[in-house]
Design a protein around this motif. Structure first.
Motif, mmCIF file in Angstrom:
data_model
loop_
_atom_site.group_PDB
_atom_site.id
_atom_site.type_symbol
_atom_site.label_atom_id
_atom_site.label_comp_id
_atom_site.label_asym_id
_atom_site.label_seq_id
_atom_site.Cartn_x
_atom_site.Cartn_y
_atom_site.Cartn_z
ATOM 1 N N THR A 2 0.828 -1.195 0.000
ATOM 2 C CA THR A 2 0.000 0.000 0.000
ATOM 3 C C THR A 2 0.867 1.251 0.000
ATOM 4 N N ASN A 3 0.246 2.383 -0.367
ATOM 5 C CA ASN A 3 0.978 3.648 -0.350
ATOM 6 C C ASN A 3 1.488 3.965 1.047
ATOM 7 N N ARG A 4 0.686 3.635 2.074
ATOM 8 C CA ARG A 4 1.110 3.907 3.438
ATOM 9 C C ARG A 4 2.351 3.095 3.787
ATOM 10 N N ALA A 5 2.340 1.806 3.453
ATOM 11 C CA ALA A 5 3.474 0.941 3.773
ATOM 12 C C ALA A 5 4.727 1.386 3.024
ATOM 13 N N PHE A 6 4.566 1.775 1.753
ATOM 14 C CA PHE A 6 5.714 2.214 0.970
ATOM 15 C C PHE A 6 6.281 3.518 1.526
ATOM 16 N N LEU A 7 5.401 4.440 1.906
ATOM 17 C CA LEU A 7 5.857 5.703 2.473
ATOM 18 C C LEU A 7 6.542 5.480 3.818
ATOM 19 N N LYS A 8 6.005 4.551 4.598
ATOM 20 C CA LYS A 8 6.627 4.221 5.883
ATOM 21 C C LYS A 8 8.036 3.675 5.680
ATOM 22 N N LEU A 11 10.457 6.505 4.823
ATOM 23 C CA LEU A 11 10.823 7.281 6.009
ATOM 24 C C LEU A 11 11.757 6.484 6.917
ATOM 25 N N THR A 12 11.572 5.169 6.961
ATOM 26 C CA THR A 12 12.470 4.336 7.763
ATOM 27 C C THR A 12 13.878 4.360 7.196
ATOM 28 N N ARG A 18 20.140 8.570 8.353
ATOM 29 C CA ARG A 18 20.532 9.719 9.168
ATOM 30 C C ARG A 18 21.244 9.269 10.436
ATOM 31 N N ARG A 19 20.744 8.192 11.033
ATOM 32 C CA ARG A 19 21.396 7.657 12.230
ATOM 33 C C ARG A 19 22.796 7.139 11.899
ATOM 34 N N GLU A 20 22.940 6.515 10.739
ATOM 35 C CA GLU A 20 24.242 6.006 10.323
ATOM 36 C C GLU A 20 25.227 7.146 10.107
ATOM 37 N N ALA A 21 24.734 8.255 9.525
ATOM 38 C CA ALA A 21 25.615 9.400 9.294
ATOM 39 C C ALA A 21 26.040 10.047 10.607
ATOM 40 N N GLN A 22 25.170 10.007 11.617
ATOM 41 C CA GLN A 22 25.487 10.628 12.900
ATOM 42 C C GLN A 22 26.384 9.748 13.757
ATOM 43 N N LEU A 37 15.596 -3.310 3.276
ATOM 44 C CA LEU A 37 14.732 -2.340 2.613
ATOM 45 C C LEU A 37 15.309 -1.916 1.270
ATOM 46 N N LEU A 38 16.598 -1.645 1.237
ATOM 47 C CA LEU A 38 17.227 -1.178 0.001
ATOM 48 C C LEU A 38 17.370 -2.290 -1.032
#
Length: 246
Positions: A2-8, A11-12, A18-22, A37-38
């Motif tokens: 679903t669009n919701r699952a794909f958008l989630k 964002l994940t 971002r956490r990896e970069a920090q 995911l990737l």
């Protein structure tokens, strides 16, 4: 998906990257989740685009995700339906309070200002929906008039059809965006109104969230029928009776 699952998932990916970069490295579980995911080609392409987005654009992605209901079984087929459904289910998702069933009782207990905020926010959405419906009706009438044959006002009809067709998606997006204020008003109504609602029903709000959810589950269930043999289950939540001073 679903669009919701794909958008989630998008964002994940942003959150983990971002956490990896920090932090420099991710924990084993997070690294495995990101790699998994990737591995999806479609998600990998979307992630590549998301990395080039600005902070504002990423914030808009989170806003889009927030316009979906929490539960997957509540997903509606349209963006507007999802945007409305998310706050219709807020009371149930958070407190197990069925606001659709107890709406009149709830709105009768909150302060006038909070109730007016909800009414005004809904009026904004209704305004754009009315514009949308009216323009669709006029556009259809213009299309039918054009299909009827040669007319001297053909240019005006074509112009009307084109302009209104272009405006319809604008009003639809405006209606979806206007639900954000409505959702905030309903959240405030539920959060501030559940305590006076409990008092008006002769109940005392429990100290813990788990107990409160159990209480509202029973209230919502018993409100569907005039009387139920298990109504006595609410006795532990009843408030102490008060007496008027002499």
């Amino acid at each position: 998906m679903t669009n919701r699952a794909f958008l989630k998932d998008r964002l994940t990916v942003l959150r983990l990257e971002r956490r990896e970069a920090q932090q420099g490295t991710l924990r084993t579980g997070d690294a495995a989740e990101l790699a998994g995911l990737l591995a999806d080609p479609r998600l990998a392409r979307a992630a590549a685009r998301d990395r080039r987005r600005t902070a504002v654009q990423r914030g808009l992605l989170r806003e889009r995700f927030a316009r979906f209901p929490i539960a997957d079984d509540q997903i509606a087929p349209t963006r507007l339906g999802n945007a409305v459904r998310r706050f219709e289910e807020y009371g149930w998702d958070r407190y197990r309070l069925d606001t659709q069933l107890l709406w009149n009782e709830l709105t009768g207990c909150v302060p006038d200002q909070i109730r007016r905020q909800s009414e005004l926010a809904r009026a904004s959405v209704d305004f754009f929906v009315a514009l949308l419906s009216g323009h669709v009706a006029v556009a259809l009438a213009a299309a039918l008039a054009l299909a009827a044959g040669s007319r001297p006002d053909r240019l005006a009809l074509v112009s009307t059809l084109v302009v209104l067709t272009l405006l319809v998606p604008v009003w639809y997006r405006s209606a979806v965006t206007a639900t954000d204020e409505w959702a905030a008003a309903v959240r405030a109504l539920v959060n501030t109104g559940r305590k006076p609602l409990a008092a008006s029903l002769g109940l005392a709000l429990p100290q813990t969230l788990a107990a409160e959810r159990a209480m509202w589950t029973m209230v919502s269930r018993l409100s569907r029928i005039p009387y139920h043999e298990r109504a006595a289950a609410l006795d532990p939540y009843r408030a102490e009776p008060t007496t008027d001073p002499a």
